[in-house]
Design a protein around this motif. Sequence first.
Motif, PDB file in Angstrom:
ATOM      1  N   LEU A 189      42.583  -0.394  33.815  1.00 43.50           N
ATOM      2  CA  LEU A 189      42.543  -1.293  32.671  1.00 43.50           C
ATOM      3  C   LEU A 189      41.390  -0.776  31.819  1.00 43.50           C
ATOM      4  N   ALA A 190      41.708  -0.043  30.776  1.00 39.96           N
ATOM      5  CA  ALA A 190      40.681   0.612  29.971  1.00 39.96           C
ATOM      6  C   ALA A 190      40.041  -0.367  28.998  1.00 39.96           C
ATOM      7  N   VAL A 191      38.737  -0.241  28.858  1.00 40.09           N
ATOM      8  CA  VAL A 191      37.981  -1.034  27.888  1.00 40.09           C
ATOM      9  C   VAL A 191      37.184  -0.053  27.044  1.00 40.09           C
ATOM     10  N   PRO A 192      37.721   0.406  25.909  1.00 42.82           N
ATOM     11  CA  PRO A 192      37.004   1.379  25.082  1.00 42.82           C
ATOM     12  C   PRO A 192      35.686   0.813  24.558  1.00 42.82           C
ATOM     13  N   VAL A 193      34.638   1.599  24.671  1.00 43.51           N
ATOM     14  CA  VAL A 193      33.336   1.219  24.112  1.00 43.51           C
ATOM     15  C   VAL A 193      33.235   1.811  22.708  1.00 43.51           C
ATOM     16  N   PRO A 194      32.971   0.998  21.689  1.00 38.67           N
ATOM     17  CA  PRO A 194      32.894   1.522  20.314  1.00 38.67           C
ATOM     18  C   PRO A 194      31.888   2.669  20.199  1.00 38.67           C
ATOM     19  N   VAL A 195      32.309   3.749  19.552  1.00 33.41           N
ATOM     20  CA  VAL A 195      31.418   4.899  19.398  1.00 33.41           C
ATOM     21  C   VAL A 195      31.206   5.276  17.930  1.00 33.41           C
ATOM     22  N   ALA A 196      32.044   4.761  17.028  1.00 34.18           N
ATOM     23  CA  ALA A 196      31.898   5.113  15.613  1.00 34.18           C
ATOM     24  C   ALA A 196      30.560   4.616  15.081  1.00 34.18           C
ATOM     25  N   ALA A 197      29.855   5.501  14.373  1.00 34.89           N
ATOM     26  CA  ALA A 197      28.519   5.158  13.889  1.00 34.89           C
ATOM     27  C   ALA A 197      28.538   3.969  12.947  1.00 34.89           C
ATOM     28  N   LYS A 198      29.628   3.797  12.184  1.00 33.71           N
ATOM     29  CA  LYS A 198      29.705   2.715  11.218  1.00 33.71           C
ATOM     30  C   LYS A 198      30.511   1.522  11.730  1.00 33.71           C
TER      31      LYS A 198
END
Length: 307
Positions: free
Chosen positions: A48-57
């Motif tokens: 069950l994937a939980v992507p961690v936000p990585v976009a600088a903005k």
Amino acid sequence: MILRFCSVLWALLVLLTLPGCLDVAHPFAHRGGNSQRLTQKNLPPPRLAVPVPVAAKAPWRSATALWAKDVVVALVAQSLPAVAQPPRQGDWWLRLGAKRVKNGVKPRYLLYDPEGKVRAKGYGSVIDRAGWLAADPVALNTVALEIAPDIARLLTGIQVKIMQADPHSLMNRPAKVYFAGVEGAPGDGNISLARAFYASLPDGRNNVQTKPEDADYTVKCRVQLKDLPPGPSQKKASEQQITIIWRVTDSKGKEAGAATQLHAIAIHSLDGAWGDIAATAAHEAAGAVRTIITNYSGRDLKMSQKK
């Protein structure tokens, strides 16, 4: 994929205790609280994937990233195989975010299936804007702990609906179990254990067969023996350790679980006929195998109501 993923909501890791050995002649007879244990273990399902936000903005990047990690920990505590990473093929996954409300920020999530379809959504309790912007760890962890049980209930409900609607699911028919036999046992153990298990397993919900075609699950048993070290006053070993492993795999060859019986016996005491020892050991193992199949398939899951 849906069924295999959700089945482990209630079966990621299970311990089953059964009677152990009383004496050398009957190593699988009941001996109460000091009994040996028959254990079973179910292997992890797809992620069950939980992507961690990585976009600088990304909006509120710091708060959302910390919250995502807290959510993963909280989901694992609910026996869900959550990982903080982008979804891969076959994964269910959560999209985490937040929305502004009058008195602060309201964390939210979307639950996606492996085909990318939104299957559910929900919200956590409102966090004041200052606390959210500062990534208040206490507030974020509190919300993670709040939503994790809701997500577990949602996944359970999704599986129940799918299985109830599918006439081929194990909610609507018995499981077909191919028994591939026993190997490695001394004496007549390979034959007597196999016969006893074949007779013990069927119960109306599980049918046993001798051919692998169309089987939902396969059961294979292996027996191992090793001499135990002699006691302080002994010159040579007087006991052996017998290990009987009943391994269950699904129709795709993935391990659904394994039940292990571990006992000390008088050395060479099983080199001949096993007699009622085979019947008792197979009866215990059949109960464990039924539990493995039930947990892995999710056939006993029920719709839960949010409290």
